[in-house]
Design an enzyme around this catalytic site. Structure first.
Site, PDB file in Angstrom:
ATOM      1  N   ARG A 147       0.883  -1.202   0.088  1.00 36.25           N
ATOM      2  CA  ARG A 147       0.185   0.055  -0.113  1.00 36.25           C
ATOM      3  C   ARG A 147       0.799   1.269  -0.026  1.00 36.25           C
ATOM      4  NH1 ARG A 147      -3.906   2.345   4.852  1.00 36.25           N
ATOM      5  NH2 ARG A 147      -2.126   3.565   5.198  1.00 36.25           N
ATOM      6  N   TYR A 159      -3.236  11.572   5.908  1.00 34.56           N
ATOM      7  CA  TYR A 159      -3.446  10.255   6.407  1.00 34.56           C
ATOM      8  C   TYR A 159      -2.594   9.151   5.884  1.00 34.56           C
ATOM      9  CZ  TYR A 159      -5.083   5.503   6.634  1.00 34.56           C
ATOM     10  OH  TYR A 159      -5.254   4.057   7.013  1.00 34.56           O
ATOM     11  N   ASP A 214      -5.114   3.652   0.034  1.00 32.90           N
ATOM     12  CA  ASP A 214      -6.339   3.712   0.872  1.00 32.90           C
ATOM     13  C   ASP A 214      -6.652   5.289   0.760  1.00 32.90           C
ATOM     14  OD1 ASP A 214      -8.189   3.784   2.822  1.00 32.90           O
ATOM     15  OD2 ASP A 214      -6.838   2.692   4.285  1.00 32.90           O
ATOM     16  N   HIS A 216      -9.246   6.359   2.379  1.00 34.73           N
ATOM     17  CA  HIS A 216      -9.811   6.784   3.736  1.00 34.73           C
ATOM     18  C   HIS A 216     -11.107   7.534   3.617  1.00 34.73           C
ATOM     19  CE1 HIS A 216      -9.188   6.133   7.999  1.00 34.73           C
ATOM     20  NE2 HIS A 216      -8.349   5.196   7.679  1.00 34.73           N
ATOM     21  N   GLU A 240      -9.042   1.559  -1.700  1.00 38.28           N
ATOM     22  CA  GLU A 240      -9.707   1.188  -0.846  1.00 38.28           C
ATOM     23  C   GLU A 240     -10.609   2.639  -0.095  1.00 38.28           C
ATOM     24  OE1 GLU A 240      -7.200  -0.349   2.132  1.00 38.28           O
ATOM     25  OE2 GLU A 240      -7.978   0.354   3.972  1.00 38.28           O
ATOM     26  N   GLU A 266     -13.587  -2.203   6.289  1.00 36.59           N
ATOM     27  CA  GLU A 266     -12.965  -2.413   7.534  1.00 36.59           C
ATOM     28  C   GLU A 266     -13.749  -1.853   8.578  1.00 36.59           C
ATOM     29  OE1 GLU A 266      -9.479   0.150   6.321  1.00 36.59           O
ATOM     30  OE2 GLU A 266      -9.727   1.516   8.105  1.00 36.59           O
ATOM     31  N   ARG A 287     -13.519  -5.876   3.263  1.00 37.57           N
ATOM     32  CA  ARG A 287     -12.065  -5.484   4.413  1.00 37.57           C
ATOM     33  C   ARG A 287     -12.556  -5.953   5.813  1.00 37.57           C
ATOM     34  NH1 ARG A 287      -7.719  -4.008   4.342  1.00 37.57           N
ATOM     35  NH2 ARG A 287      -7.864  -2.167   5.448  1.00 37.57           N
ATOM     36  N   GLU A 343      -3.846  -7.499   5.350  1.00 36.02           N
ATOM     37  CA  GLU A 343      -3.055  -6.259   5.594  1.00 36.02           C
ATOM     38  C   GLU A 343      -2.241  -6.585   6.855  1.00 36.02           C
ATOM     39  OE1 GLU A 343      -5.420  -2.996   7.117  1.00 36.02           O
ATOM     40  OE2 GLU A 343      -3.896  -1.562   6.809  1.00 36.02           O
ATOM     41  N   TRP A 406     -12.374  11.412   8.479  1.00 38.61           N
ATOM     42  CA  TRP A 406     -11.088  11.133   8.870  1.00 38.61           C
ATOM     43  C   TRP A 406     -10.775   9.888   8.179  1.00 38.61           C
ATOM     44  CZ3 TRP A 406      -8.601   7.087  11.237  1.00 38.61           C
ATOM     45  CH2 TRP A 406      -7.030   7.517  11.388  1.00 38.61           C
TER      46      TRP A 406
HETATM   47  O1  EZ4 Z   1      -6.783   3.988   9.767  1.00 40.51           O
HETATM   48  O2  EZ4 Z   1      -6.992   1.136  11.686  1.00 40.51           O
HETATM   49  O3  EZ4 Z   1      -6.343   0.402   5.872  1.00 40.51           O
HETATM   50  N1  EZ4 Z   1      -6.060   0.683   7.280  1.00 40.51           N
HETATM   51  C1  EZ4 Z   1      -6.635   1.448   7.779  1.00 40.51           C
HETATM   52  C2  EZ4 Z   1      -6.279   1.881   9.082  1.00 40.51           C
HETATM   53  C3  EZ4 Z   1      -7.135   2.692   9.926  1.00 40.51           C
HETATM   54  C4  EZ4 Z   1      -6.932   2.400  11.356  1.00 40.51           C
HETATM   55  C5  EZ4 Z   1      -7.882   3.421  12.159  1.00 40.51           C
HETATM   56  O4  EZ4 Z   1      -7.855   3.005  13.414  1.00 40.51           O
HETATM   57  O5  EZ4 Z   1      -7.479   2.518   7.170  1.00 40.51           O
HETATM   58  O6  EZ4 Z   1      -4.877   2.249   9.288  1.00 40.51           O
HETATM   59 CO    CO Z   2      -8.227   1.524   5.554  1.00 38.64          CO
END
Ligand code: EZ4
Ligand code: CO
Length: 406
Positions: A147, A159, A214, A216, A240, A266, A287, A343, A406
């Protein structure tokens, strides 16, 4: 056989972990991860006040009935706190079942479907050059999938960025304070930058390594469709969380516009969060993982649904999931037919000392151990040396101060 005691252990060897430890009248114990980063004590209270009193005296081998009892027994069911609490109990019961059977848990799930579990590591950099070098170092260490995240020019924080490989492993640690760190986000700056990162990474590393990114939860469906199209030449394994995962319509829009594969889930707690995305084939990888999706019993159900639709697993495995979760995930990953990727971020030595385990990393693969049960434990004396510390994940605002994802 009866459950005699259920302890809920909170320990902070660098970050907080919640562990369920179930004891039985035959002396066999089991452990399960119940960590919900940033909301840990809500799960602790749910367990101690509501679930533990219902568990003492039950047969620990009745994993399915206990799962249904805890799930159906709460009229207001699902949700991250509830499902993480149930996961902690369910995982510990599977650990006990394996120990009683004298078999590693993957054998109870159908046995080996593969020799080892392909993982992806986290590369990052403050600049594109640093991110490329970080990605190259993962490939040099044997990783087959990486990643890649890099800082967005003009933003003070992005991030997923750690400055060195040591920092990489810690880059998701929460601020050591009750109030979250505040980050600033700029979608246009990010969208202009992200394709240049992957152009550089592919140019340097060639076609072989699998690359992931990611987002995010930061884009709208239309913005994510644009990013997916612009990333197509670099053949990512997945993009992702392109949009906030609860905005499921947006995945249709993304799918209509790009062949860049999509992974999400996730933050999902149950099969009902995943069902539409899987059934409509709007994602390529799901995920969900053991700790946040109801334990081994429920995760297996999600992955079986996914298998019907050619959706593969891609379980979350950041360092805010304990080694107990990682061990359990590896048993599932080893057994299911539709495993995709896992992961993997190594835990700190302090965390590994609290949670001794028999899985190991070699040449880009994680290997599940052969001990009966999950092959992971909690060292209660070691855990007691790291008391709980209040901590939060960051929050994110736009440049004008508007609260954002976030
Ligand atoms: O930001 O687990 O793909 N992995 C992620 C992680 C999340 C954290 C949040 O607690 O997106 O790094
Ligand atoms: Co993630």
């Amino acid at each position: 056989m009866k459950i005699t005691d259920v302890e809920v252990v909170v320990t902070c060897p660098g970050r907080n972990f919640v562990t369920v430890r179930v004891s039985t009248d035959e002396g066999v114990t089991g452990v399960g991860d119940a960590t919900l980063n940033g909301r840990e004590l809500a799960v602790v209270a749910y367990l101690r006040e509501h679930l533990v009193p219902q568990l003492v005296g039950r047969d620990p081998l009745r994993t399915e009935d206990t799962w249904q009892y805890l799930y159906r027994g709460a009229s207001w069911r699902r949700g991250p706190v509830t499902m993480t609490a149930i996961a902690g109990v369910d995982t510990a019961l599977w650990d006990i079942k394996g120990k009683v059977a004298g078999l590693p848990v993957y054998q109870l799930l159908g046995g080996r479907s593969r020799e080892a579990v392909t993982v992806y590591g986290h590369a990052s950099g403050a600049t594109v050059e640093e991110a490329v070098a970080s990605a190259a170092s993962y490939v040099d260490r044997g990783y087959r999938a990486v990643r890649v995240q890099s800082a967005v020019p003009g933003l003070d924080s992005t991030y997923g960025i750690g400055g060195s490989s040591a920092a990489d492993a810690r880059s998701y640690e929460p601020a050591d304070a009750a109030l979250p760190t505040e980050n600033v986000w700029d979608t246009e700056a990010y969208l202009a930058h992200a394709p240049t990162l992957f152009e550089a990474v592919r140019r340097e590393l060639g076609p072989a390594p699998r690359l992931l990114h990611d987002v995010h939860h930061r884009l709208t469906g239309n913005e994510a469709a644009r990013l997916g199209k612009e990333l197509e030449p670099y053949h990512l394994t997945w993009m992702e969380d392109p949009v906030p995962a609860e905005l499921q319509d947006a995945f249709r829009l993304i799918r209509q516009h790009t062949t860049t594969p999509v992974a999400t889930g996730e933050v999902f707690s149950s099969i009902y969060d995943c069902e539409l995305l899987i059934r409509e084939r709007l994602i390529d990888y799901i995920r969900t993982t053991v700790v946040h999706a109801g334990g081994i019993t429920h995760l297996r159900r999600i992955f079986d649904l996914a298998a019907l639709y050619d959706v593969r697993s891609g379980s979350h495995g950041a360092t805010d999931l304990s080694p107990v979760c990682l061990a359990a995930a590896l048993h599932v990953d080893t057994a299911i037919p539709n495993f995709g990727l896992q992961e993997y971020m190594p835990h700190t030595p302090e965390t590994d000392a609290v949670f001794p385990h028999d899985y190991w990393f070699e040449d880009g693969l994680l290997h599940v151990g052969e001990s009966p049960g999950l092959g992971v434990d909690i060292d209660l004396d070691e855990a007691a040396t790291y008391p709980y510390r209040p901590a939060s994940l960051p929050v994110n605002r736009l440049r004008d101060g508007t609260m954002f994802h976030w």
